[in-house]
Structure formats: structure tokens, C-alpha cells
Design a protein around this motif. Structure first.
Motif, PDB file in Angstrom:
ATOM      1  N   THR A   1     -46.662 -66.705  -7.590  1.00  0.00           N
ATOM      2  CA  THR A   1     -45.644 -66.719  -8.633  1.00  0.00           C
ATOM      3  C   THR A   1     -44.326 -67.277  -8.113  1.00  0.00           C
TER       4      THR A   1
ATOM      5  N   TRP B   1     -42.292 -56.161 -13.068  1.00  0.00           N
ATOM      6  CA  TRP B   1     -43.128 -57.161 -13.702  1.00  0.00           C
ATOM      7  C   TRP B   1     -42.347 -58.076 -14.626  1.00  0.00           C
ATOM      8  N   ARG B   2     -41.318 -57.565 -15.296  1.00  0.00           N
ATOM      9  CA  ARG B   2     -40.524 -58.425 -16.171  1.00  0.00           C
ATOM     10  C   ARG B   2     -39.809 -59.513 -15.375  1.00  0.00           C
TER      11      ARG B   2
ATOM     12  N   ASP C   1     -42.187 -62.228 -14.447  1.00  0.00           N
ATOM     13  CA  ASP C   1     -42.453 -63.111 -15.582  1.00  0.00           C
ATOM     14  C   ASP C   1     -41.329 -64.129 -15.762  1.00  0.00           C
TER      15      ASP C   1
ATOM     16  N   GLN D   1     -41.058 -67.061 -13.184  1.00  0.00           N
ATOM     17  CA  GLN D   1     -41.978 -68.181 -13.370  1.00  0.00           C
ATOM     18  C   GLN D   1     -41.328 -69.353 -14.077  1.00  0.00           C
TER      19      GLN D   1
ATOM     20  N   ARG E   1     -56.373 -64.807 -13.692  1.00  0.00           N
ATOM     21  CA  ARG E   1     -55.763 -65.801 -14.583  1.00  0.00           C
ATOM     22  C   ARG E   1     -56.802 -66.542 -15.417  1.00  0.00           C
TER      23      ARG E   1
ATOM     24  N   SER F   1     -51.453 -63.603 -18.466  1.00  0.00           N
ATOM     25  CA  SER F   1     -50.251 -64.358 -18.135  1.00  0.00           C
ATOM     26  C   SER F   1     -49.085 -63.467 -17.751  1.00  0.00           C
ATOM     27  N   SER F   2     -49.026 -62.275 -18.305  1.00  0.00           N
ATOM     28  CA  SER F   2     -47.933 -61.365 -17.996  1.00  0.00           C
ATOM     29  C   SER F   2     -48.264 -60.545 -16.748  1.00  0.00           C
ATOM     30  N   HIS F   3     -47.253 -60.363 -15.909  1.00  0.00           N
ATOM     31  CA  HIS F   3     -47.463 -59.576 -14.689  1.00  0.00           C
ATOM     32  C   HIS F   3     -47.628 -58.087 -14.982  1.00  0.00           C
ATOM     33  N   ARG F   4     -47.356 -57.708 -16.183  1.00  0.00           N
ATOM     34  CA  ARG F   4     -47.640 -56.322 -16.577  1.00  0.00           C
ATOM     35  C   ARG F   4     -49.133 -56.029 -16.431  1.00  0.00           C
ATOM     36  N   HIS F   5     -49.958 -57.033 -16.742  1.00  0.00           N
ATOM     37  CA  HIS F   5     -51.409 -56.890 -16.586  1.00  0.00           C
ATOM     38  C   HIS F   5     -51.912 -57.522 -15.287  1.00  0.00           C
TER      39      HIS F   5
END
Length: 672
Positions: free
Chosen positions: A421, A550-551, A554, A557, A607, A612-616
Motif C-alpha cells: 500500500t 485502516w482509514r 485507504d 493509496q 485483492r 479494496s478497503s483496508h477495513r477488510h
């Protein structure tokens, strides 16, 4: 190619090189385990005739015999091999138009090495009688594979280096596995694999000398065509050059020269990279003059490295043991390559970096459903690994290794995700960046210097090692404008130096040799409760901390400009994330050793499912990393039971194949 040069008159260069040759050869002939002095050079039969029964040796004094039969062939071998590698480096760099290409970076040496190792086990008679042929077979197959795969993706020099990296790592895993399984039969290959120039007669010189001299002369006939190819393929074709044939024959000659060196003295790295750059820096613009001067410079470099390898042990500990010359070339060559990487204004025109990199989704899935499936698979596999074919009385031996594999895999998977990332490059991972190998180096040094060190001490050493590598890479990235490819190449340099220093322990015949191989390859064998607790504690603390960011991941990126507008302190955030990555890499190395490709594969697998979100992505990468390492640990114990394969070797072999398939599949994208 690089455009820097310092014009020198030909007469000045010739006289300087001639003087250096005389000095280097004289020092080499006076540097030996018995403290030979210069007086022995007088009236010595330096080119003895072949006499049956060795009568010349019987009538020579002891010191004269040492000079004539040990030091002289060693000196000649260093000159021949250095010249061959210098010429091979020029041919490869001109043919690929890549300033970082060399026999080592394109996997040529690794292919020759694995061919010799496998031939020594499967076909010992043929390998012993025709080592050049065996090494050439492995080298040419590897070269064809690398170029075929790279051309199938694109004609970018970036992909050529990346495919070469993958092949080198995979073949390195195969070689390490063979060395571990056939330790008694391949014992001498430890020293040979590190580049050993020791000679006991003129047999190697007589076998390799004509080949090296012949093909170096043949290479001169392609010099003019390579000069025209440097102008561009279309211009060269307009001028009547068959570009495909010229490039193919040049690479063929380079492979022959490199494989000849590997078959006789083992792995000698970085000489083929450094010598062409020095030749260009001295003002040689044409390929013809660069070939000649690079051969001369390569010979001097390798001979000087061999002299240093013999002198340093005597100066430091008054020992009569000499290090392999390949150790010294790597220690000197890797910093030189890092210096080249820092020449950003000169390198940027040669190494193009894609504007955007990523992994295309293979099949989009619901993130929560994917997490549930991955969690179920991981739990089932852990249960199968714990309870299959084992009595409950042995559970205290099984659970630490299974849990260590799970937690270490999670740490490596998340570390790779964060690095990919931050660099916006899906080809980055802790092992490619040198974090894990440097941590292994610090652990090995600590284990050798302090044999009774406990698990906590090993973890601290691993943290220091990863932190040291991280600091160097951050400095390099700042100097190179955060170029992702140069970041990866800098990490490879650190890995090469660390692996070379680790090999010194094996070469010295230390009692820790078997342990070092296990640390280097990665294994959960003999993991104890004491070693697992620091890993558990660090992962349980660091992964939730990372998930809470995580936000920010994101937003990062999107680049460096937009996060600043949104109020994120980019430099502080990146520094904190990299510290967490270094800690996670260090604790995994302290528990299971250097495991490759888990940090590369785990984020990719997540991926391609559409996340796409780092939350997941963060929990998914952790679970996938655990799944990969637990499965490899289970396979390592069951495939050839009752024997055991280090789990890190299985992951490395599978990871190299995965890496190539990823590039070929088109899921790896590069766009401007």
C-alpha cells in the motif's frame, strides 16, 4: 545505459591498469597461509610442465611448491573468472539495455548453481566430469525461461528484473533444500556456493581458460551491432542489423561465460554489475572498448577481493583460514549498486516506473462472506494439522509449531499488505525489501557470539535487524524519489549482503551450520513455548493497532498530495506504519526464521476477491497469511514423512511459481 563518464586518455588508462595488475599479482602470490615473502618470487618455475608423478613438487622447497601449485593457479583463476564476468555483464547490459542487469540479477548464476547441486546428487559422475556442461544447461534454461516470461508480459526492463528476482528466489530455495537433505554428500558445496577460488593444480585453469578467452574474443565481433542497437531497435534494423540474432548470440555468450565461472569456482556476485559501470565511467563509450576494459577491471576486482578474503582473517585474528572471494565481492558490490540507485537523475531515464500498479479482481465477492470462508478454512486446517495422526500425549510438541505458523503467517501477510500500500506496488514484501533476511543475519550473529541467548534476546536482535534494514531503505527511498522498483532493488542488495554474511557461518564450519540453514530457510521445527509467547504478544497488540489505522491506509493509496489536504500527517503516519511492519517482520523471523513470499501472496489473494478497503484487507491478509504458513507446515511434515521439509522452502518454491503466474495472468497491471 548510464550516461556518466570521466574521459581518460588511453595511454593513462593502460599504464594505470598495467601497474595495478603487477601490484595485485605480486601481492596475491605473496599472500598465503604460510606467510610467504617476496623473495620466493625469484627464480620460481611459474609455469611448470606436466611431469608424471609430480616430480617437480618433490624437488621443490615447500614454499616454492605452495606458490607454484596453490597461489599461482588461484591467481590465474581469479583473473580469468573476473574477466569472464566483466565481459558477461557488458553483454547482458547492452543486450537488455538495462543498467542493473547482470548474471546475478537475471537468475543466470542461480540456474547454474541449482544445476550443479542437483547434478551432484542425481548424476554425480557426469557432473564431476563435465561441470561446465551441467552448469551451462541450467543457466541457459533459466535465461530462456526468464526472457520468455518477461517478454510474454511486456518488453519493459522492470519486468525482466522482477522475473529474474522470482526465479532466483525459487531456485535458491531448491538449492538450500538440496543442501539440507544431502548435507553429507554436498558438504563441500557450502564453500563452493559462496565463491571459492582455492586451487590445488592447474586443471581448472586449463579447462576454463580456453573457453573464457575464446568466447570473449567472439563477443568482440558483436560489439558494433550492440552499438547500433543502443540507438534503438528500429534504427538498428534500418542500418542492417538483425536485432534478434545479435541480442540472442550476445546473451548466449554471456551465459556461457557465466556458467563456466560458476562450474569452476561457484557463485561470484556483483562483479558483472560493477565492472561495466567502471568501464563506462572511465570514458569507454563503444561496446568494443567497454568489453575489453570491463574484462580487465573485472579481473582486477575479483583478484583484489580474493586477496582481501585471504588477508582479513590474518589481520583480524591471525588465522590462516581465508574467506571465499564471493563473500567479499558481495560485501563490496551491494553497496556499489545502492550507490547507483541513489543516482536518481541518471537512473530515472533508464528505469521507468509505472504510474499505477495493482491487482485486478478475479471474481468480486462480498468482503464479509470472504472473511468468513477464510476463517473457516484456517480453523479447519489448524485442527487438521493439530489432531491428524498424532496421539494426545504429543500435543505439547505439536501445538506450539502450529500456533507459531499461524501467528507468523498473519504477521507476514499484514506486513506485505502495508508495504504494498505504501509503495503502491504489489510486488513488494518483507523478504523482497530485505527486512526478514537482515533480521535473520542479526539472529545468526547473536546465536554464534552468544550461544546461550534466550528467545527474548533473539526477538530483540531480530527487531534491531529489521529496524536497521528499514532505516537504510527509507534513506535510499528518499534519495531515489520513492521509486518502487529501486526500493525493491535496494532491498535485494540488503538481502544479498545479509545472505552472504550468513553463508560465512556455514563456510567456517561452525557447529551452528545446521541451525543457520533452518533459520535461513524458515521452519517451525523445534519451536518451543518460550519462543511462541513473544510472537503471540506482539501480534495480538500490533494487529489491532494497525487495524485502527485502516482509514488512513485507504487514503494513503491516493498518493501524497490528497492525504495532506485531508489533514493527515503523511510522514508521521508512514513512519509509524513502517515501524509496525518492521516489528511484525522481526517477531515472525525470531519465531520461525526467514519465510519468503507469504507477505507477497497473502495480500494478492485477498485483492483478487475484490477487496479494496483496508477495513477488510487487514484481517483477510492476516488470515490468509496464517492459512498459507499453516498449510505449508502441515505439508512439510507429511509429504515425505518421517522426514521433514522446512516449511519456508515449500512456500518459496510455490511463491516463485505463483509470482510468475501472476505476471502472466494479467492480474498484475501497470498503467501510466
Amino acid at each position: 545505459m548510464m550516461s556518466y563518464s570521466v574521459p581518460f586518455k588511453a595511454t593513462t588508462v593502460f599504464l594505470s591498469v598495467f601497474l595495478l595488475y603487477v601490484v595485485a599479482v605480486a601481492i596475491s602470490l605473496m599472500t598465503g597461509p604460510s606467510g610467504i615473502d617476496a623473495s620466493l618470487l625469484v627464480d620460481m618455475p611459474f609455469f611448470p610442465s606436466s611431469v608424471p608423478g609430480g616430480s617437480i613438487r618433490e624437488h621443490q622447497p615447500l614454499n616454492a611448491t605452495i606458490v607454484t601449485w596453490l597461489l599461482l593457479p588461484r591467481t590465474l583463476m581469479a583473473l580469468l573468472c573476473g574477466a569472464a564476468l566483466g565481459a558477461a555483464g557488458v553483454l547482458i547490459q547492452c543486450a537488455t539495455r538495462n543498467p542493473f542487469a547482470s548474471p546475478a540479477t537475471l537468475g543466470v548464476n542461480a540456474g547454474a548453481m541449482v544445476a550443479i547441486v542437483m547434478g551432484s546428487v542425481l548424476l554425480p559422475d557426469i557432473t564431476g566430469q563435465y561441470p561446465v556442461v551441467v552448469a551451462f544447461t541450467g543457466a541457459i534454461i533459466t535465461t530462456l525461461l526468464v526472457f520468455r516470461l518477461a517478454s510474454a508480459i511486456s518488453h519493459s526492463p522492470v519486468n525482466l528484473v522482477l522475473v529474474g528476482m522470482a526465479i532466483t528466489l525459487s531456485f535458491g530455495a531448491i538449492s538450500a533444500g538440496m543442501l539440507m537433505f544431502f548435507e553429507n554428500r554436498l558438504d563441500g558445496l557450502y564453500t563452493w556456493g559462496a565463491g571459492n577460488l582455492s586451487q590445488f593444480d592447474f586443471q581448472a585453469v586449463q579447462h576454463s581458460g580456453p573457453i573464457i578467452l575464446l568466447f570473449t574474443l567472439i563477443a568482440l565481433f558483436f560489439a558494433r551491432q550492440l552499438d547500433l542497437i543502443a540507438l534503438g531497435a528500429e534504427q538498428a534494423q534500418t542500418l542492417g542489423v538483425n536485432v534478434r540474432h545479435a541480442v540472442g548470440f550476445s546473451l548466449l555468450i554471456a551465459v556461457i561465460l557465466s556458467s563456466t565461472v560458476v562450474s569452476q569456482v561457484g557463485m561470484i556476485s556483483f562483479v558483472g554489475l560493477i565492472a561495466p559501470h567502471i568501464a563506462r565511467g572511465l570514458g569507454c563509450q563503444s561496446v568494443w572498448s567497454r568489453l575489453l576494459l570491463a574484462s580487465v577491471v573485472g579481473a582486477l576486482l575479483l583478484l583484489s577481493a580474493d586477496i582481501a578474503a585471504r588477508l582479513i582473517p590474518i589481520m583480524v585474528s591471525d588465522s590462516h583460514y581465508s574467506f571465499p572471494a564471493g563473500v567479499m565481492t558481495t560485501i563490496v558490490g551491494a553497496p556499489f549498486m545502492i550507490f547507483l540507485l541513489t543516482r536518481r537523475n541518471r537512473v530515472s531515464a533508464q528505469v521507468t516506473t509505472p504510474g499505477e500498479t495493482g491487482i485486478r479482481a478475479l471474481f468480486p465477492m462480498n468482503p464479509n462472506r470472504t472473511l468468513a470462508v477464510l476463517s473457516a478454512l484456517c480453523l479447519v486446517l489448524m485442527g487438521l494439522s493439530l489432531f491428524s495422526q498424532i496421539e494426545m500425549t504429543f500435543m505439547h510438541l505439536r501445538w506450539p509449531r502450529v500456533m507459531s505458523a499461524a501467528f507468523a503467517g498473519a504477521a507476514l501477510g499484514v506486513s506485505g499488505l502495508v508495504l504494498q500500500t505504501l509503495t503502491r506496488n504489489p510486488l513488494t514484501s518483507p523478504d523482497v525489501s530485505g527486512l526478514t533476511t537482515t533480521a535473520v543475519l542479526f539472529i545468526v550473529l547473536g546465536a554464534v557470539l552468544y550461544p546461550g541467548i534466550d528467545s527474548f534476546g533473539l526477538m530483540l536482535l531480530a527487531i534491531f535487524g529489521s529496524g536497521f534494514a528499514l532505516a537504510l531503505l527509507l534513506t535510499l527511498s528518499r534519495l531515489t524519489g520513492f521509486n518502487p522498483l529501486l526500493f525493491a532493488l535496494g532491498g535485494l542488495c540488503l538481502s544479498a549482503v545479509s545472505a552472504t554474511l550468513i553463508s560465512m557461518v556455514l563456510v567456517l564450519g561452525s557447529n551452528q551450520s545446521s541451525e543457520v540453514l533452518i533459520w535461513l530457510s524458515g521452519s517451525t521445527y523445534a519451536v518451543t513455548d518460550e519462543r511462541t509467547y513473544p510472537l503471540f504478544s506482539a501480534v495480538i497488540i500490533l494487529l489491532p493497532t494497525l487495524w485502527m489505522m485502516w482509514r488512513r491506509l485507504d487514503i494513503l493509496q491516493l498518493g501524497a498530495y490528497l492525504p495532506t489536504l485531508l489533514g493527515i500527517r503523511v510522514s508521521v503516519t508512514i513512519a509509524l506504519l513502517l515501524i509496525i511492519v518492521a516489528l511484525l517482520s522481526a517477531v515472525s523471523v525470531a519465531a520461525v526464521g526467514g519465510v519468503s513470499f507469504v507477505g507477497l501472496m497473502a495480500p494478492h489473494i485477498c485483492r483478487v476477491t475484490g477487496m479494496s478497503s483496508h477495513r477488510h484487507l487487514i484481517p483477510a491478509a492476516a488470515i490468509t497469511g496464517a492459512l498459507l504458513l499453516v498449510s505449508s507446515d502441515w505439508l512439510s511434515r507429511t509429504v515425505i514423512a518421517p522426514f521433514e521439509i522446512p516449511s519456508g522452502l515449500l512456500v518459496s518454491g510455490a511463491g516463485g511459481i505463483y509470482f510468475i503466474l501472476l505476471l502472466l495472468s494479467g492480474k498484475y497491471i501497470q498503467r501510466r
